[in-house]
Design a protein around this motif. Structure first.
Motif, PDB file in Angstrom:
ATOM      1  N   TRP A 144       1.217  -1.117   0.052  1.00 27.32           N
ATOM      2  CA  TRP A 144       0.037  -0.050  -0.294  1.00 27.32           C
ATOM      3  C   TRP A 144       0.907   1.479   0.450  1.00 27.32           C
ATOM      4  CZ3 TRP A 144      -5.454   0.450   0.440  1.00 27.32           C
ATOM      5  CH2 TRP A 144      -5.910  -0.779  -0.104  1.00 27.32           C
ATOM      6  N   ALA A 145       2.088   1.201   0.771  1.00 29.06           N
ATOM      7  CA  ALA A 145       2.604   2.295   0.341  1.00 29.06           C
ATOM      8  C   ALA A 145       3.402   2.629  -0.422  1.00 29.06           C
ATOM      9  CB  ALA A 145       3.729   2.492   2.007  1.00 29.06           C
ATOM     10  N   TRP A 146       3.629   1.377  -0.832  1.00 30.04           N
ATOM     11  CA  TRP A 146       4.248   1.697  -2.166  1.00 30.04           C
ATOM     12  C   TRP A 146       3.712   2.399  -3.329  1.00 30.04           C
ATOM     13  CZ3 TRP A 146       8.980   3.005  -4.441  1.00 30.04           C
ATOM     14  CH2 TRP A 146       9.332   3.038  -5.997  1.00 30.04           C
ATOM     15  N   THR A 147       2.489   1.502  -3.454  1.00 32.83           N
ATOM     16  CA  THR A 147       1.371   2.597  -4.367  1.00 32.83           C
ATOM     17  C   THR A 147       1.807   3.836  -4.235  1.00 32.83           C
ATOM     18  OG1 THR A 147       0.781  -0.050  -4.722  1.00 32.83           O
ATOM     19  CG2 THR A 147      -0.494   1.438  -5.445  1.00 32.83           C
ATOM     20  N   LEU A 148       1.130   4.617  -2.850  1.00 29.05           N
ATOM     21  CA  LEU A 148       0.497   5.377  -2.864  1.00 29.05           C
ATOM     22  C   LEU A 148       1.659   6.517  -3.004  1.00 29.05           C
ATOM     23  CD1 LEU A 148      -1.168   5.485   0.315  1.00 29.05           C
ATOM     24  CD2 LEU A 148      -2.253   5.441  -1.432  1.00 29.05           C
ATOM     25  N   PHE A 149       2.375   6.117  -2.690  1.00 28.30           N
ATOM     26  CA  PHE A 149       4.245   6.943  -3.405  1.00 28.30           C
ATOM     27  C   PHE A 149       4.166   6.524  -4.617  1.00 28.30           C
ATOM     28  CE2 PHE A 149       8.304   7.110  -5.042  1.00 28.30           C
ATOM     29  CZ  PHE A 149       8.741   8.589  -4.084  1.00 28.30           C
ATOM     30  N   CYS A 150       3.816   5.926  -5.147  1.00 28.62           N
ATOM     31  CA  CYS A 150       4.759   5.622  -6.822  1.00 28.62           C
ATOM     32  C   CYS A 150       2.932   6.857  -7.697  1.00 28.62           C
ATOM     33  CB  CYS A 150       4.212   4.133  -7.306  1.00 28.62           C
ATOM     34  SG  CYS A 150       5.567   3.899  -7.208  1.00 28.62           S
ATOM     35  N   GLY A 151       1.879   6.802  -7.043  1.00 25.99           N
ATOM     36  CA  GLY A 151       0.297   7.717  -7.188  1.00 25.99           C
ATOM     37  C   GLY A 151       0.738   8.857  -7.118  1.00 25.99           C
ATOM     38  N   LEU A 152       1.025   9.417  -5.896  1.00 23.63           N
ATOM     39  CA  LEU A 152       0.796  10.755  -4.924  1.00 23.63           C
ATOM     40  C   LEU A 152       1.715  11.597  -5.026  1.00 23.63           C
ATOM     41  CD1 LEU A 152      -2.514   9.566  -2.709  1.00 23.63           C
ATOM     42  CD2 LEU A 152      -2.237  10.185  -5.288  1.00 23.63           C
ATOM     43  N   ALA A 153       2.774  11.022  -4.779  1.00 26.49           N
ATOM     44  CA  ALA A 153       4.170  11.572  -4.145  1.00 26.49           C
ATOM     45  C   ALA A 153       5.211  11.709  -5.297  1.00 26.49           C
ATOM     46  CB  ALA A 153       4.821  11.043  -2.366  1.00 26.49           C
ATOM     47  N   TRP A 154       5.400  11.057  -6.001  1.00 24.82           N
ATOM     48  CA  TRP A 154       6.320  10.575  -6.850  1.00 24.82           C
ATOM     49  C   TRP A 154       6.164  11.918  -8.308  1.00 24.82           C
ATOM     50  CZ3 TRP A 154      10.788  10.172  -8.593  1.00 24.82           C
ATOM     51  CH2 TRP A 154      11.214  10.262 -10.021  1.00 24.82           C
ATOM     52  N   PRO A 155       5.025  11.784  -8.464  1.00 20.76           N
ATOM     53  CA  PRO A 155       4.987  13.480  -9.557  1.00 20.76           C
ATOM     54  C   PRO A 155       5.680  14.264  -9.319  1.00 20.76           C
ATOM     55  CG  PRO A 155       3.419  12.572  -9.629  1.00 20.76           C
ATOM     56  CD  PRO A 155       3.461  11.269  -8.309  1.00 20.76           C
ATOM     57  N   HIS A 156       5.309  15.062  -7.461  1.00 19.82           N
ATOM     58  CA  HIS A 156       5.871  16.191  -6.877  1.00 19.82           C
ATOM     59  C   HIS A 156       7.088  15.797  -6.845  1.00 19.82           C
ATOM     60  CE1 HIS A 156       2.032  17.058  -7.163  1.00 19.82           C
ATOM     61  NE2 HIS A 156       1.423  15.803  -6.199  1.00 19.82           N
ATOM     62  N   VAL A 157       7.942  14.704  -6.417  1.00 24.19           N
ATOM     63  CA  VAL A 157       9.129  14.209  -6.189  1.00 24.19           C
ATOM     64  C   VAL A 157       9.886  14.657  -7.799  1.00 24.19           C
ATOM     65  CG1 VAL A 157      10.987  13.073  -5.594  1.00 24.19           C
ATOM     66  CG2 VAL A 157       8.870  13.369  -4.461  1.00 24.19           C
ATOM     67  N   ALA A 158       9.348  13.925  -8.962  1.00 21.55           N
ATOM     68  CA  ALA A 158      10.125  14.422  -9.509  1.00 21.55           C
ATOM     69  C   ALA A 158       9.712  16.140 -10.566  1.00 21.55           C
ATOM     70  CB  ALA A 158       9.493  13.417 -11.389  1.00 21.55           C
ATOM     71  N   ARG A 159       9.155  16.450 -10.175  1.00 14.64           N
ATOM     72  CA  ARG A 159       8.802  17.372 -10.648  1.00 14.64           C
ATOM     73  C   ARG A 159       9.684  18.154  -9.797  1.00 14.64           C
ATOM     74  NH1 ARG A 159       9.551  22.907 -11.536  1.00 14.64           N
ATOM     75  NH2 ARG A 159       7.714  23.645 -12.447  1.00 14.64           N
ATOM     76  N   LEU A 160      10.747  18.306  -8.605  1.00 18.00           N
ATOM     77  CA  LEU A 160      10.899  19.520  -7.875  1.00 18.00           C
ATOM     78  C   LEU A 160      12.421  18.836  -8.364  1.00 18.00           C
ATOM     79  CD1 LEU A 160       9.683  19.014  -5.051  1.00 18.00           C
ATOM     80  CD2 LEU A 160       9.957  20.965  -6.020  1.00 18.00           C
ATOM     81  N   ARG A 161      13.139  17.360  -8.063  1.00 15.12           N
ATOM     82  CA  ARG A 161      14.380  17.063  -9.045  1.00 15.12           C
ATOM     83  C   ARG A 161      14.271  17.406 -10.124  1.00 15.12           C
ATOM     84  NH1 ARG A 161      15.988  12.455 -12.210  1.00 15.12           N
ATOM     85  NH2 ARG A 161      17.959  11.308 -11.292  1.00 15.12           N
ATOM     86  N   ALA A 162      13.090  17.819 -11.127  1.00 13.16           N
ATOM     87  CA  ALA A 162      14.152  18.449 -12.322  1.00 13.16           C
ATOM     88  C   ALA A 162      14.557  19.671 -12.352  1.00 13.16           C
ATOM     89  CB  ALA A 162      12.698  17.676 -13.432  1.00 13.16           C
ATOM     90  N   HIS A 163      13.399  20.314 -11.563  1.00 18.45           N
ATOM     91  CA  HIS A 163      13.471  21.725 -11.553  1.00 18.45           C
ATOM     92  C   HIS A 163      15.066  21.716 -10.423  1.00 18.45           C
ATOM     93  CE1 HIS A 163      12.050  25.822 -10.931  1.00 18.45           C
ATOM     94  NE2 HIS A 163      13.022  25.731  -9.439  1.00 18.45           N
ATOM     95  N   TYR A 164      15.250  21.411  -9.460  1.00 18.05           N
ATOM     96  CA  TYR A 164      16.498  21.745  -9.426  1.00 18.05           C
ATOM     97  C   TYR A 164      17.854  21.310  -9.941  1.00 18.05           C
ATOM     98  CZ  TYR A 164      13.436  24.257  -5.500  1.00 18.05           C
ATOM     99  OH  TYR A 164      13.190  24.947  -5.506  1.00 18.05           O
ATOM    100  N   SER A 165      17.368  20.289 -10.662  1.00 13.94           N
ATOM    101  CA  SER A 165      18.603  19.605 -11.341  1.00 13.94           C
ATOM    102  C   SER A 165      19.474  20.969 -11.838  1.00 13.94           C
ATOM    103  CB  SER A 165      18.171  18.642 -12.519  1.00 13.94           C
ATOM    104  OG  SER A 165      19.004  17.883 -13.059  1.00 13.94           O
ATOM    105  N   ARG A 166      20.298  20.538 -12.286  1.00 18.57           N
ATOM    106  CA  ARG A 166      21.349  21.549 -13.286  1.00 18.57           C
ATOM    107  C   ARG A 166      21.052  21.021 -14.696  1.00 18.57           C
ATOM    108  NH1 ARG A 166      26.790  20.465 -16.075  1.00 18.57           N
ATOM    109  NH2 ARG A 166      27.902  22.554 -16.001  1.00 18.57           N
ATOM    110  N   VAL A 167      20.522  20.604 -15.117  1.00 17.13           N
ATOM    111  CA  VAL A 167      20.426  20.185 -16.398  1.00 17.13           C
ATOM    112  C   VAL A 167      19.036  19.692 -16.236  1.00 17.13           C
ATOM    113  CG1 VAL A 167      20.523  19.247 -18.758  1.00 17.13           C
ATOM    114  CG2 VAL A 167      22.701  19.502 -17.341  1.00 17.13           C
ATOM    115  N   PRO A 168      17.998  20.144 -16.228  1.00 16.36           N
ATOM    116  CA  PRO A 168      16.586  19.825 -15.817  1.00 16.36           C
ATOM    117  C   PRO A 168      16.133  19.189 -17.027  1.00 16.36           C
ATOM    118  CG  PRO A 168      16.242  22.099 -15.624  1.00 16.36           C
ATOM    119  CD  PRO A 168      18.317  21.753 -16.251  1.00 16.36           C
TER     120      PRO A 168
END
Length: 365
Positions: free
Chosen positions: A55-79
Motif C-alpha cells: 500500500w505504501a509503495w503504491t501511494l508513493f508512486c501515484g501521489l508523491a512521485w509526480p511532485h518529487v519528479a517535478r522538484l528533482r528536475a527543477h533543481y537539477s543542473r540540467v532539467p
C-alpha cells in the motif's frame, strides 16, 4: 541568480528548444496519469488483502512521485536530462506494480501500456524503447520481493476502477495532442505565408509569383483569353540608396508596392523579383495593360514619402503579352524584359510594350 543562469546555459546546450521545458509540460500529465493509475491498484490490493508495504509503495508512486519528479528536475543542473531519468523511473514504477497485483490482467496491461505511451507522447526519440529495460528490471525485482503469484482474473470493481484512467487520461492526452497539432498547423500556415510573400513589400515572393504567372500562362493557352505581363524597374534606385540610405530605399520600395497593389485589376498577381524589380501578370489585353502601366508610372511619380516628402522617384515599365500561343514563362518574361530595356534606353520614366501579334515595340512617356 548565478546558479540559475548556469543551469539555463547547461540546459540549452545541445537540447532542442521544444524539449527544454519538458519537465514543466510533463508534470500535469504525470500527476493526472499516476494519480488515476493507483485507483485500480488499490482495489486489487484490497481484494488481495495485501500488507502495508504494498500500500505504501503504491501511494508513493501515484501521489508523491509526480511532485518529487517535478522538484528533482527543477533543481537539477540540467532539467532536461533529469526529466529523461524521471521517465525511466515512471516506467520502472509501472513495472514494479504488476507483480504486487499478482499480474491482474486489466490493470497490469493498462499500466504498462500507458507508461509506454507516455514515453512516445514525450516526443523524445527512442525513449520508449529504452524505458522497457528499466520496466522489465523493476518487474523482476518486484517479483523477487513480493513472490511469484499470478491471479490474472479481473473483478468488476477493478474494471470500474480502471475506467477513470482509461477515459480521463486518454481524453487528456488527446487534448494535448490536439493542441500540439493545431500549433503545428498554425506554424505551417505562417510558414506558407512567409514563403509566398515578400517580407519587405508584402507582394508575392519570386517563387510564388512565378507559380501564379505560370498558371495564368496555362490559362491563356487553354482559353485564348488575354493576359499581359508588366516588369517594373525603379529608376536610379542605387543612387537613392547611396544618397539617402537603405532605410529610405526600403520606404521607396514599399511605397511603389502600394501603388502597384492599388492599381491591379481582379485576378492579377504582383511580386517582387528581387532588388528594385517588380513583376505583374494580369488577365487583360495589351491596351488595358498599357493603361494600367501608365497609371502605375504616374502614381509612383507623385508618391510622397513621410520621412522625405521632397524625394521623387520614377519607374520604367515593360509590358508584353505572351509572344506565341505555346510560349513558356521564360519566353514571356524575356519579351517583357526586352520592352523594359527599351523603356530604360529611351530615357526611363516611361512605359514600353511589346505586341504579341507582330513583335513590334511602342513606348510612351
Amino acid at each position: 541568480m548565478t546558479r540559475t543562469n548556469h543551469r539555463d546555459d547547461a540546459d540549452g546546450n545541445g537540447v532542442p528548444p521544444h524539449l527544454r521545458n519538458l519537465h514543466r509540460r510533463t508534470y500535469p500529465m504525470r500527476t493526472l496519469g499516476m494519480g488515476l493509475a493507483v485507483l485500480p491498484v488499490l482495489v486489487v490490493l484490497h481484494e488481495l488483502d495485501a500488507g502495508w508495504p504494498a500500500w505504501a509503495w503504491t501511494l508513493f508512486c501515484g501521489l508523491a512521485w509526480p511532485h518529487v519528479a517535478r522538484l528533482r528536475a527543477h533543481y537539477s543542473r540540467v532539467p532536461y536530462r533529469a526529466e529523461l531519468t524521471n521517465f525511466m523511473i515512471d516506467s520502472a514504477m509501472a513495472g514494479s506494480l504488476a507483480p504486487i497485483m499478482h499480474f491482474n490482467l486489466l490493470p497490469s496491461a493498462m499500466l504498462l501500456t500507458v507508461a509506454t505511451a507516455d514515453k512516445i507522447n514525450a516526443g523524445v526519440r527512442g525513449l520508449w524503447s529504452r524505458s522497457l529495460l528499466g520496466m522489465l528490471a523493476a518487474m523482476l525485482l518486484s517479483t523477487l520481493l513480493a513472490g511469484w503469484q499470478v491471479e490474472i482474473a479481473t473483478s468488476p470493481p477493478v474494471v470500474l476502477a480502471c475506467l477513470p484512467l482509461m477515459v480521463i487520461h486518454t481524453l487528456a492526452v488527446s487534448a494535448s495532442s490536439y493542441r500540439l497539432v493545431r500549433k503545428v498547423q498554425k506554424q505551417n500556415l505562417r510558414l506558407d505565408e512567409l514563403t509566398r510573400s515578400d517580407s519587405l513589400t508584402g507582394l508575392q515572393s519570386r517563387d510564388h509569383w512565378q507559380q501564379q504567372a505560370g498558371s495564368m500562362l496555362a490559362w491563356h493557352a487553354a482559353t485564348g483569353q488575354p493576359s499581359s505581363m508588366l516588369l517594373v524597374d525603379v529608376d536610379w534606385f542605387k543612387a537613392i540608396n547611396d544618397r539617402h540610405g537603405h532605410a529610405i530605399g526600403d520606404d521607396v520600395l514599399r511605397g511603389i508596392a502600394g501603388v502597384i497593389r492599388a492599381s491591379l485589376p481582379e485576378g492579377s498577381h504582383a511580386g517582387r523579383l528581387g532588388g528594385d524589380e517588380f513583376a505583374i501578370v494580369m488577365p487583360v489585353d495589351a491596351g488595358k495593360a498599357r493603361s494600367i502601366a501608365e497609371g502605375i508610372r504616374a502614381g509612383v511619380a507623385t508618391l510622397d514619402l513621410p520621412h522625405l516628402p521632397m524625394l521623387r522617384s520614377s519607374v520604367s515599365i515593360g509590358s508584353a503579352e505572351p509572344p506565341t500561343a505555346d510560349a513558356d514563362l521564360r519566353t514571356w518574361m524575356e519579351a517583357a524584359d526586352h520592352a523594359l530595356y527599351r523603356a530604360k534606353a529611351a530615357g526611363r520614366d516611361r512605359v514600353s510594350s511589346t505586341h504579341s501579334t507582330d513583335g513590334t515595340l511602342a513606348a510612351t512617356h
